[in-house]
Each structure stands twice: as C-alpha cells, then as structure tokens.
Motif scaffolding. Sequence first.
Motif, PDB file in Angstrom:
ATOM      1  N   TRP A  16       0.833  -1.204   0.000  1.00  0.00           N
ATOM      2  CA  TRP A  16       0.000   0.000   0.000  1.00  0.00           C
ATOM      3  C   TRP A  16       0.869   1.257   0.000  1.00  0.00           C
ATOM      4  CZ3 TRP A  16      -5.335   0.472  -0.125  1.00  0.00           C
ATOM      5  CH2 TRP A  16      -6.049  -0.720  -0.057  1.00  0.00           C
ATOM      6  N   SER A  62       2.529   8.869  -0.292  1.00  0.00           N
ATOM      7  CA  SER A  62       2.004   8.163   0.874  1.00  0.00           C
ATOM      8  C   SER A  62       2.349   8.869   2.182  1.00  0.00           C
ATOM      9  CB  SER A  62       2.582   6.738   0.942  1.00  0.00           C
ATOM     10  OG  SER A  62       2.183   5.994  -0.164  1.00  0.00           O
ATOM     11  N   TYR A  84      -6.251   3.940   0.764  1.00  0.00           N
ATOM     12  CA  TYR A  84      -4.805   4.124   0.744  1.00  0.00           C
ATOM     13  C   TYR A  84      -4.278   4.108   2.171  1.00  0.00           C
ATOM     14  CZ  TYR A  84      -6.359   8.892   1.670  1.00  0.00           C
ATOM     15  OH  TYR A  84      -6.976   9.987   2.204  1.00  0.00           O
TER      16      TYR A  84
END
Length: 119
Positions: free
Chosen positions: A66, A76, A104
């Motif tokens: 992820w 991220s 996410y």
Amino acid sequence: MTEDETPTEPDLTGFPEVQHRIEDGKFVCPGDESSRCHQYPGCDHHERWPCGCEYVSHAECWIKPWIDAPFDLSDSHDESDGVSALRNEDFPDGDVSWVFEGDYVLFQYVDLPEGVPSE
C-alpha cells in the motif's frame, strides 16, 4: 456465516507489533510471518477486510504494497503539504507510524527527522 452477517476482524493481539521504518528511501517492515502485520486473509478475491475468510501468516507485510503502490513515498507521506517536493531518496531514515484511510495508507514519522518539512 449468512449474507446478513458482517464479518469481524479476528483477535490478533497474540501477534507482536513491529516498528516500521523508512530506510534508504524505502518503507521497511522488520517483521516476519509471526508479526501482526503479516496476518491477513489467505484469499485474493476480496477487496475489503474483514471478509469472512481465515487470517493466515504471510511472508509479506500487508502495509508495504500500500505504501509502495504510488512508487513515490511522497504520495504516501502525511506530514505537511510541502513534502511533495521530496523524492524517495530524500526521505531520511526513521521510525514511522501509519494509518489506513480505506483506499490508501499514509505514513508519518514517529519523531520528525531533520530534513522533513514540518507545517
């Protein structure tokens, strides 16, 4: 389980937590198949967990793909708006925490290292 029942997460408290890190511009999980983040359903046909399938040990941490999915840690990273100027190799080494946002996963430094912009 019937169609009306919503599956619940299994109790994973018997599995140890590990401290995830950024090292050399990469998200690193120091855990192994006995770590909590390596326990997830053995199926590959459900998009959401819990799904009702049995949780099993895996070689890969579920968080890593992820975080790595955008192929750029800045996508991220959730520390400040200015961090998007950082490239993977610019992220300093350090311990990180993470949060699953449904679609996410975002990470933040546990202690903000030198070189990471702050708000």
